[in-house]
Design a protein around this motif. Structure first.
Motif, PDB file in Angstrom:
ATOM      1  N   ALA A  30       0.830  -1.172  -0.183  1.00  0.00           N
ATOM      2  CA  ALA A  30      -0.017  -0.073  -0.143  1.00  0.00           C
ATOM      3  C   ALA A  30       0.852   1.203   0.145  1.00  0.00           C
ATOM      4  CB  ALA A  30      -0.837  -0.037   1.325  1.00  0.00           C
ATOM      5  N   SER A  31       0.431   2.304  -0.499  1.00  0.00           N
ATOM      6  CA  SER A  31       0.907   3.410  -0.554  1.00  0.00           C
ATOM      7  C   SER A  31       0.334   4.399   0.737  1.00  0.00           C
ATOM      8  CB  SER A  31       0.598   4.463  -1.684  1.00  0.00           C
ATOM      9  OG  SER A  31       1.145   3.802  -2.959  1.00  0.00           O
ATOM     10  N   VAL A  32       1.140   4.902   1.615  1.00  0.00           N
ATOM     11  CA  VAL A  32       0.562   5.432   2.891  1.00  0.00           C
ATOM     12  C   VAL A  32       0.598   6.842   3.052  1.00  0.00           C
ATOM     13  CG1 VAL A  32       0.995   4.931   5.248  1.00  0.00           C
ATOM     14  CG2 VAL A  32       1.279   3.221   3.666  1.00  0.00           C
ATOM     15  N   VAL A  33      -0.348   7.266   3.807  1.00  0.00           N
ATOM     16  CA  VAL A  33      -0.298   8.796   4.159  1.00  0.00           C
ATOM     17  C   VAL A  33       0.042   8.665   5.908  1.00  0.00           C
ATOM     18  CG1 VAL A  33      -1.654  10.940   4.669  1.00  0.00           C
ATOM     19  CG2 VAL A  33      -1.788   9.645   2.430  1.00  0.00           C
ATOM     20  N   VAL A  34       1.120   8.993   6.160  1.00  0.00           N
ATOM     21  CA  VAL A  34       1.636   9.152   7.466  1.00  0.00           C
ATOM     22  C   VAL A  34       1.156  10.377   8.254  1.00  0.00           C
ATOM     23  CG1 VAL A  34       3.582   9.137   9.063  1.00  0.00           C
ATOM     24  CG2 VAL A  34       3.430   7.552   7.300  1.00  0.00           C
ATOM     25  N   ASN A  35       0.638  10.485   9.539  1.00  0.00           N
ATOM     26  CA  ASN A  35       0.373  11.523  10.075  1.00  0.00           C
ATOM     27  C   ASN A  35       1.022  11.708  11.615  1.00  0.00           C
ATOM     28  OD1 ASN A  35      -2.145  11.850  12.384  1.00  0.00           O
ATOM     29  ND2 ASN A  35      -1.563  13.685  11.251  1.00  0.00           N
ATOM     30  N   ASP A  36       1.304  12.750  12.137  1.00  0.00           N
ATOM     31  CA  ASP A  36       2.031  12.997  13.253  1.00  0.00           C
ATOM     32  C   ASP A  36       1.945  14.622  13.653  1.00  0.00           C
ATOM     33  OD1 ASP A  36       3.607  11.368  15.435  1.00  0.00           O
ATOM     34  OD2 ASP A  36       4.205  13.504  15.314  1.00  0.00           O
ATOM     35  N   VAL A  37       2.044  14.959  14.713  1.00  0.00           N
ATOM     36  CA  VAL A  37       1.810  16.465  15.124  1.00  0.00           C
ATOM     37  C   VAL A  37       3.251  17.236  14.970  1.00  0.00           C
ATOM     38  CG1 VAL A  37      -0.031  16.270  16.555  1.00  0.00           C
ATOM     39  CG2 VAL A  37       2.052  15.984  17.693  1.00  0.00           C
ATOM     40  N   ASP A  38       4.349  16.249  14.833  1.00  0.00           N
ATOM     41  CA  ASP A  38       5.755  16.824  15.138  1.00  0.00           C
ATOM     42  C   ASP A  38       6.155  16.361  13.569  1.00  0.00           C
ATOM     43  OD1 ASP A  38       8.184  17.642  16.373  1.00  0.00           O
ATOM     44  OD2 ASP A  38       8.869  15.756  15.447  1.00  0.00           O
ATOM     45  N   GLN A  39       6.660  17.495  13.019  1.00  0.00           N
ATOM     46  CA  GLN A  39       7.165  17.354  11.612  1.00  0.00           C
ATOM     47  C   GLN A  39       8.549  16.233  11.503  1.00  0.00           C
ATOM     48  OE1 GLN A  39       6.064  19.525   8.658  1.00  0.00           O
ATOM     49  NE2 GLN A  39       7.035  17.569   7.780  1.00  0.00           N
ATOM     50  N   SER A  40       9.644  16.543  12.447  1.00  0.00           N
ATOM     51  CA  SER A  40      10.774  15.567  12.134  1.00  0.00           C
ATOM     52  C   SER A  40      10.265  14.192  12.638  1.00  0.00           C
ATOM     53  CB  SER A  40      11.691  15.987  13.255  1.00  0.00           C
ATOM     54  OG  SER A  40      11.382  15.939  14.589  1.00  0.00           O
ATOM     55  N   THR A  41       9.422  13.935  13.342  1.00  0.00           N
ATOM     56  CA  THR A  41       8.855  12.717  13.724  1.00  0.00           C
ATOM     57  C   THR A  41       8.139  11.935  12.276  1.00  0.00           C
ATOM     58  OG1 THR A  41       8.532  12.955  16.007  1.00  0.00           O
ATOM     59  CG2 THR A  41       7.415  11.127  14.968  1.00  0.00           C
ATOM     60  N   ALA A  42       7.249  12.910  11.688  1.00  0.00           N
ATOM     61  CA  ALA A  42       6.802  12.525  10.648  1.00  0.00           C
ATOM     62  C   ALA A  42       7.581  12.189   9.493  1.00  0.00           C
ATOM     63  CB  ALA A  42       5.759  13.529  10.182  1.00  0.00           C
ATOM     64  N   ASP A  43       8.746  12.991   9.171  1.00  0.00           N
ATOM     65  CA  ASP A  43       9.483  12.860   8.244  1.00  0.00           C
ATOM     66  C   ASP A  43      10.355  11.482   8.484  1.00  0.00           C
ATOM     67  OD1 ASP A  43       8.737  15.221   6.997  1.00  0.00           O
ATOM     68  OD2 ASP A  43      10.359  16.417   7.971  1.00  0.00           O
ATOM     69  N   ALA A  44      10.737  11.266   9.719  1.00  0.00           N
ATOM     70  CA  ALA A  44      11.504   9.974   9.962  1.00  0.00           C
ATOM     71  C   ALA A  44      10.570   8.956   9.749  1.00  0.00           C
ATOM     72  CB  ALA A  44      11.992   9.887  11.415  1.00  0.00           C
ATOM     73  N   ALA A  45       9.331   8.880  10.005  1.00  0.00           N
ATOM     74  CA  ALA A  45       8.457   7.845   9.652  1.00  0.00           C
ATOM     75  C   ALA A  45       8.285   7.517   8.151  1.00  0.00           C
ATOM     76  CB  ALA A  45       6.986   8.100  10.424  1.00  0.00           C
ATOM     77  N   VAL A  46       8.200   8.600   7.396  1.00  0.00           N
ATOM     78  CA  VAL A  46       8.094   8.527   5.813  1.00  0.00           C
ATOM     79  C   VAL A  46       9.441   7.643   5.452  1.00  0.00           C
ATOM     80  CG1 VAL A  46       8.189   9.746   3.794  1.00  0.00           C
ATOM     81  CG2 VAL A  46       6.333  10.376   5.596  1.00  0.00           C
ATOM     82  N   ALA A  47      10.610   8.306   6.011  1.00  0.00           N
ATOM     83  CA  ALA A  47      11.919   7.810   5.452  1.00  0.00           C
ATOM     84  C   ALA A  47      12.219   6.241   5.707  1.00  0.00           C
ATOM     85  CB  ALA A  47      12.970   8.548   6.323  1.00  0.00           C
ATOM     86  N   SER A  48      11.518   5.742   6.997  1.00  0.00           N
ATOM     87  CA  SER A  48      11.490   4.338   7.368  1.00  0.00           C
ATOM     88  C   SER A  48      10.722   3.573   6.483  1.00  0.00           C
ATOM     89  CB  SER A  48      10.987   4.157   8.737  1.00  0.00           C
ATOM     90  OG  SER A  48       9.750   4.402   8.900  1.00  0.00           O
ATOM     91  N   ILE A  49       9.782   4.193   5.602  1.00  0.00           N
ATOM     92  CA  ILE A  49       9.055   3.380   4.719  1.00  0.00           C
ATOM     93  C   ILE A  49       9.650   3.425   3.337  1.00  0.00           C
ATOM     94  CG2 ILE A  49       6.840   3.501   3.396  1.00  0.00           C
ATOM     95  CD1 ILE A  49       5.389   4.296   6.077  1.00  0.00           C
TER      96      ILE A  49
END
Length: 310
Positions: A30-49
């Protein structure tokens, strides 16, 4: 069955359980839309994928407002052209006993968990129905919502409410081919790190070692990855016939929670007056009163030593 070509939104997926869900959905295609309230945390999650060959984008916004729900669904359509899966995981805690809990403590938890689930599912359902290709809604509940927990009035209310909404949505969305289910996870998180009872399990997890069998089997307590497989399954075409369910998962254990059902039924000609209840309640119902809260068995002796050393 692969999730290739599917598009998913996972709220609260910057870390912890939500991140594990997003990573597993991406791993299955699946292609995923990740969500968080913190930009750096969200960016790290996207990078892990993306660094492992998956596809993901991030929306940084607090779950609760309708505007965030719209932003999340728009991100799915703007980036991938469709939406097939929504996992509502975002949440916060404000634990206090009833007499200490403020209006703000209560409202904050209800807004994120309960209202946030409602606004996101409503927006997703509207777009999925317009898309007319079915869909999958997976909402995250909790044992606290099923049985209650000391100091969690707000959280218990929200999680119980989520299961109630899921059962309603299963009815309302059936004709559109959209399923709605609740997952009740039991897993190692930042919250369990400070609880001595789980010390041996948390220590093993931190070392990358398997948790003791007592935790995985007797308690149904495991890792985030132990929950993620169920999320991906319920998001798949294989689960097209599964809807309106509350499913518990953790460690090596999976449980299908029943819908509330009467455990005792009694009749009295003329109805149940105050006098009649004083006379007959204990006899009719006293032996069947239901328990509240979670009761854990004693730790095995070898695990008690680990706990005491912490």
């Amino acid at each position: 069955m692969s999730l290739d070509g599917k598009v998913a939104i996972v709220t609260g997926s910057g870390r912890g359980l939500g991140l594990a869900y997003a990573q597993e959905l991406a791993r299955q295609g699946a292609s995923v839309v990740v969500n968080d309230v913190d930009q750096s945390t969200a960016d790290a999650a996207v990078a892990s994928i993306t660094e492992t060959g998956g596809t993901a984008v991030a929306v940084v916004a607090p779950v609760g407002p309708t505007e965030t729900a719209t932003q999340l669904v728009d991100a799915a359509f703007d980036n991938y052209g469709r939406l097939d899966i929504l996992v509502t995981n975002a949440g916060v805690l404000r634990d206090k006993t009833l007499w200490k809990m403020t209006d703000e403590d209560f409202d904050t938890v209800i807004n994120v968990h309960l209202r946030g689930t409602f606004t996101c599912v409503r927006e997703a359902a509207v777009r999925m129905r317009e898309q007319a290709q079915g869909g999958r809604i997976v909402c995250i509940g909790s044992p606290t919502g099923q049985r209650g927990n000391f100091g969690q009035t707000n959280y218990a209310a929200a999680k119980a409410g989520i299961v109630g909404m899921v059962r309603t949505w299963a009815l309302e969305l059936k004709k559109a081919g959209i399923t709605a289910n609740a997952v009740i996870p039991v897993a190692a998180t930042a919250m369990t790190e400070t609880i001595p009872y789980f010390a041996a399990a948390m220590e093993a997890d931190a070392k990358g070692e398997p948790m003791p069998a007592f935790f995985r089997r007797d308690l149904g307590f495991g890792t985030s990855d132990d929950v993620a497989g169920l999320i991906a399954y319920l998001a798949s075409d294989s689960a097209a016939g599964v809807t309106g369910q509350a499913i518990g998962v953790g460690g090596d254990r999976m449980q299908l929670w029943s819908h509330p059902q009467p455990v005792v039924t009694a009749y009295r000609d003329g109805g149940w007056s105050y006098a009649a209840l004083n006379e007959s309640f204990d006899e009719e119902f006293g032996g069947s009163l239901q328990g509240v809260g979670e009761t854990f068995p004693p730790l095995p002796e070898e695990l008690q030593k680990t706990t005491e050393s912490e």
